[in-house]
Design a protein around this motif. Structure first.
Motif, short mmCIF file in Angstrom:
data_model
loop_
_atom_site.label_atom_id
_atom_site.label_comp_id
_atom_site.label_asym_id
_atom_site.label_seq_id
_atom_site.Cartn_x
_atom_site.Cartn_y
_atom_site.Cartn_z
N ILE A 58 0.85 -1.20 0.00
CA ILE A 58 0.00 0.00 0.00
C ILE A 58 0.88 1.24 0.00
O ILE A 58 1.86 1.32 0.74
CB ILE A 58 -0.92 0.02 1.23
N GLU A 59 0.53 2.21 -0.80
CA GLU A 59 1.26 3.48 -0.82
C GLU A 59 0.54 4.49 0.07
O GLU A 59 -0.69 4.56 0.07
CB GLU A 59 1.35 4.03 -2.24
N PRO A 60 1.32 5.28 0.82
CA PRO A 60 0.67 6.32 1.64
C PRO A 60 0.13 7.43 0.76
O PRO A 60 0.53 7.57 -0.40
CB PRO A 60 1.82 6.83 2.52
N ASN A 61 -0.78 8.21 1.30
CA ASN A 61 -1.31 9.36 0.57
C ASN A 61 -0.25 10.44 0.42
O ASN A 61 0.70 10.53 1.22
CB ASN A 61 -2.51 9.95 1.32
N LYS A 62 -0.47 11.29 -0.54
CA LYS A 62 0.38 12.48 -0.68
C LYS A 62 0.05 13.45 0.46
O LYS A 62 -0.96 13.33 1.14
CB LYS A 62 0.13 13.14 -2.03
N LYS B 18 -8.24 1.68 -0.71
CA LYS B 18 -7.87 1.77 0.71
C LYS B 18 -9.08 1.56 1.62
O LYS B 18 -8.94 1.03 2.72
CB LYS B 18 -7.20 3.12 0.98
N MET B 19 -10.23 1.97 1.15
CA MET B 19 -11.43 1.71 1.94
C MET B 19 -11.68 0.21 2.05
O MET B 19 -12.12 -0.29 3.09
CB MET B 19 -12.63 2.41 1.30
N GLN B 20 -11.35 -0.52 1.00
CA GLN B 20 -11.58 -1.96 1.01
C GLN B 20 -10.53 -2.68 1.86
O GLN B 20 -10.86 -3.57 2.64
CB GLN B 20 -11.53 -2.51 -0.41
N THR B 21 -9.27 -2.30 1.72
CA THR B 21 -8.20 -3.02 2.43
C THR B 21 -8.05 -2.58 3.88
O THR B 21 -7.64 -3.37 4.73
CB THR B 21 -6.85 -2.82 1.72
N ASP B 22 -8.40 -1.32 4.20
CA ASP B 22 -8.16 -0.82 5.56
C ASP B 22 -9.19 0.26 5.91
O ASP B 22 -8.85 1.44 6.03
CB ASP B 22 -6.73 -0.26 5.65
N PRO B 23 -10.46 -0.13 6.09
CA PRO B 23 -11.51 0.88 6.31
C PRO B 23 -11.32 1.69 7.59
O PRO B 23 -11.75 2.83 7.66
CB PRO B 23 -12.79 0.04 6.35
N GLU B 24 -10.70 1.10 8.61
CA GLU B 24 -10.50 1.82 9.87
C GLU B 24 -9.20 2.61 9.90
O GLU B 24 -8.87 3.23 10.91
CB GLU B 24 -10.53 0.83 11.03
N ASN B 25 -8.44 2.56 8.80
CA ASN B 25 -7.17 3.28 8.71
C ASN B 25 -6.18 2.86 9.79
O ASN B 25 -5.42 3.67 10.31
CB ASN B 25 -7.41 4.80 8.78
N ILE B 26 -6.18 1.58 10.10
CA ILE B 26 -5.26 1.05 11.11
C ILE B 26 -3.81 1.18 10.63
O ILE B 26 -2.90 1.45 11.42
CB ILE B 26 -5.60 -0.42 11.43
N LEU B 27 -3.60 1.03 9.34
CA LEU B 27 -2.24 1.07 8.79
C LEU B 27 -1.74 2.49 8.54
O LEU B 27 -0.58 2.69 8.20
CB LEU B 27 -2.19 0.27 7.48
N LEU B 28 -2.63 3.48 8.67
CA LEU B 28 -2.27 4.90 8.55
C LEU B 28 -1.77 5.26 7.15
O LEU B 28 -0.79 5.98 6.99
CB LEU B 28 -1.20 5.27 9.61
#
Length: 773
Positions: A179-183, A550-560
């Motif tokens: 996963i790539e982080p957001n800009k 990202k919503m599908q892989t990490d909806p709670e944003n645990i990985l930041l």
């Protein structure tokens, strides 16, 4: 409510819907994670056993079946009592392990968990247990009870994204997941986020313009330094601590009379602003009265221990309530500073964590020697403002040692504080937690599973504080770092902020948590440094945009992989409204204030006796103080705050709920403070005599903290035109404009004033207005 106000409300809802429609995101389910290469007991196995097996094969002897414990290695490896030739676990041999045989069996007579439990292991959970047994079925000490050590900085590929050490740990996990982080967020949204997080206030237009015009490499760092040095920083940081310390303006229980504990709140704000080290901040609160050559400031700090509820009801048993106060202090110590659910051992040994009932009452003993009683005084007199032991704050004190206390009159001011008795009161295990059912006598001590209480420390609260900040204590630094992280990301690295024990959530980034904890200690418990570290990271500075992937892989944003997006705390909802409209009175500290509130709430909920029998609303500048200063009567806390999930301060609270309810929308549409702010800002803008588009753009920037898009200006301008037509046709502008006590200038056209007020109310009702994004 008249038809005109109903029409305005519905129209505002429509305007808000149009502007916000483009911001909606799809929701999908998380894809199942693959089985790790190396299985950890703490991070992979124990959560499964805890959820599915420990209810019958765990620490609770009263519910244990077949004399089998799976939470202790020696017990799990030994021969089964009912079948000496079999073993629950045989390292490296799943087929020979009775646990694996039973969790994979389809025979209802032997399968585990049994059908009657309504529990079932997933195929992934069974695979994890199988792989763990194949790898040796190794048990580990609970991660939170092992002293943190500085982990190695991970090696990552995308070094260009990194801004400080935090990012290495976050990016390492993201790269493992592909996963790539957001800009980085755009400058307007980043400034709003930092300003709300650090000061609890939206940035001013001047700050926005200055930051947007600054193209230097350290522009953001400069703005962060400016925000951290603002007096509002102390108020924002204090907000969480007031929840932890269960601060309120009344005693609680039925009569719920007034207490004058607010000078302690002034001290907390002052301590954060002067960047008092965390170890000193806590030591003074736990044991300021026991420090050698102690000062009045150190004594005032101990008000932390006396913020609990206190009864004034006749007929209660004195000793029962005295024990209740000591219990509250003990539980608060465990939850706030250790994130251990000590209270679970109040009546019996802890069911899940290695804390015995005896150890609970050893901690209890530290707080059991205060010169207090369970019931004191009568309702209504000035002697009830504080309970003994207490200290008086004189005008001379305010001119010298206690200059931070905002005392503005000559009235007597007293605060409840700590005071150790000269004779040590005996402490006992209380059988089943009953106040007068004394069991074995105990001496002050701490849970051995955390850190044994060394004899080099005195057996009092000062010794307890020294134990707390022993570098070998595995919890203190981790717990506070996690609480601070929560304030900026909406959830802790450990999601269960108040429970680092066996039933708590595992840390999402354990190495990051340990690195931050050790670094915090190495740098002398410097809180401002920690805050700057967090907000300077690339992790914090990301955009909050949520892609479907990202919503599908990490909806709670645990990985930041993105910045969090959630509503600001209740008090800051109020602060945003007051600050953006120009109404905010930025005075620091002082007595709590009583803003607008629906009539009759206090009168219908309490005994009708005492100083707080009726709600007497304040006037003048008191109506425009920050939310942190709103008066909290425990039995009837401020309704607008409760709607937005504020604590009622009955007990220590380290984590607020985050709800999204229709009541919140109704509050923003109808709260007199919001409507008054809309009226006042509209008055101010109209007096500038600029174009409609310019007025709307300025209002939007003040409230939402960014320049509006062309479409947004068009929608709001059209709404303003519609409002003008409606009011010109005869709708009563006076009726709409009479809300609130702040005087109108009388220099603007009433029709235009009411129309622009409606536009600003619509902007206040945008989700983005009170949301970190």
């Amino acid at each position: 409510m008249n038809k005109r106000l109903i029409y305005i409300m519905l129209t505002v809802m429509g305007i808000v819907y149009i502007i916000q429609a483009c911001n909606r995101s799809p929701t999908n389910q998380v894809a199942e994670e693959k089985i790790p290469d190396s299985i950890s007991y703490n991070f992979h196995v124990r959560p499964i056993l805890s959820d599915k097996c420990f209810i019958c094969h765990g620490p609770d002897a009263n519910k244990r079946e077949a004399s089998l414990r799976l939470d202790i290695a020696e017990e799990a490896y030994k021969a089964l009592k009912d079948n000496p030739s079999a073993h629950a676990l045989v390292p490296f041999k799943p087929g020979a392990s009775e646990v694996f045989r039973r969790i994979t069996s389809a025979d209802s007579a032997v399968m585990m968990p049994p059908k009657s439990s309504n529990l079932k292991l997933t195929s992934r959970e069974i695979s994890i247990l199988e792989k763990w047994i194949k790898q040796g079925a190794k048990y580990e000490n609970h991660w939170a009870f092992t002293s943190p050590k500085t982990p190695s900085i991970p090696k990552i590929s995308n070094k260009s994204w990194i801004r400080n050490e935090i990012d290495y740990f976050v990016l390492d996990r993201l790269e493992q997941k592909g996963i790539e982080p957001n800009k980085e967020a755009d400058k307007e949204r980043l400034l709003k986020r930092a300003s709300l997080d650090i000061t609890g206030l939206p940035p001013s237009l001047e700050m926005m313009d200055k930051f947007l015009a600054d193209n230097s490499a350290n522009a953001y760092e400069k703005i962060v330094d400016q925000l951290i040095s603002s007096p509002a920083y102390g108020e924002r940081m204090a907000l969480h601590w007031l929840d932890v310390a269960r601060f309120a303006d009344s005693h609680g229980y039925q009569d719920d009379n007034y207490r004058s504990q607010w000078p302690w709140r002034d001290w907390v704000i002052y301590a954060f602003n002067k960047n008092m080290p965390y170890d000193q901040f806590i030591t003074w609160q736990l044991a300021g009265d026991l420090l050698p050559n102690g000062t009045k400031e150190q004594l005032l700090a101990t008000g932390f221990n006396r913020n609990h509820k206190i009864t004034e009801e006749g007929g209660v048993i004195d000793e029962e309530y005295r024990v209740e106060y000591v219990t509250d202090r003990t539980n608060t110590f465990g939850k706030a500073l250790l994130a251990v659910t000590l209270e679970c051992a109040h009546c019996h040994d802890h069911k899940y964590d290695p804390v015995s009932q005896k150890e609970y009452y050893q901690v209890f003993a530290f707080f059991n020697n205060v010169k207090e009683v369970g019931i004191e005084s009568v309702v209504g007199g000035p002697e009830t403002y504080a309970k003994k032991p207490l200290m008086e704050i004189t005008n001379e004190d305010v001119k010298s040692i206690l200059q931070f206390v905002n005392k503005q009159d000559t009235n007597k001011l007293i605060v409840s504080v700590m005071g150790e008795d000269t004779v040590v009161r005996k402490s006992y295990i209380l059988n089943r937690g009953v106040y007068d059912n004394h069991g074995e006598e105990v001496q002050a001590g701490t849970p051995k599973s955390v850190l044994s209480f060394d004899n080099k420390y005195p057996k009092n609260r000062l010794g307890l504080s020294k134990w707390l900040f022993d570098k070998q204590n595995p919890l203190t630094a981790r717990v506070f770092v996690n609480q601070v992280w929560q304030e900026f990301f909406g959830r802790g690295i450990v999601k269960t902020i108040g429970d680092f024990g066996m039933q708590g959530e595992l840390p999402s980034h354990p190495e990051l948590l340990d690195w931050l904890a050790v670094d915090f200690m190495k740098h002398n418990w410097n809180i401002k440094r920690l805050v700057k570290q967090i907000v300077s990271s690339a992790t914090y500075r990301q955009s909050a945009v949520i892609s479907p992937e990202k919503m599908q892989t990490d909806p709670e944003n645990i990985l930041l992989a993105r910045a969090p997006r959630y509503r600001v705390p209740a008090e800051i909802v109020r602060d945003v409204v007051l600050s953006s409209s120009g109404l905010l009175v930025s005075k620091i500290g002082g007595p709590s204030v009583k803003p607008y509130q629906p009539a009759g709430l206090w009168e219908g909920a309490t005994s009708g006796r005492g100083q707080l029998a009726k709600y007497v609303q304040d006037h003048g500048e008191h109506l425009y103080r920050r939310g942190i200063y709103s008066f909290i009567k425990r039995t009837v806390p401020p309704p607008i705050m409760g709607i937005f999930d504020a604590s009622n301060r009955d007990l220590c609270e380290v984590q607020r709920s985050k709800t999204n309810t229709p009541l919140q929308a109704l509050a923003m549409m109808n709260d007199p403070s919001v409507l008054e702010a809309s009226r006042v800002l509209a008055d101010s803008l109209l007096r500038e005599k600029s174009s409609t588009q310019a007025m709307i753009t300025k209002a939007f920037r003040l409230i939402v903290c960014r320049k509006p898009k062309e479409k947004e200006v068009q929608v709001l301008t059209a709404y303003y035109t519609d409002q003008l037509k409606a009011f010109k046709k005869g709708t009563d502008a006076d009726e709409v404009l009479k809300v609130g006590e702040y005087p109108a200038s009388g220099k603007v056209n009433k029709v235009a004033h009411a129309a622009m007020m409606g536009v600003i109310t619509a902007i206040y009702n945008l989700e983005e207005t009170i949301t970190k994004s």
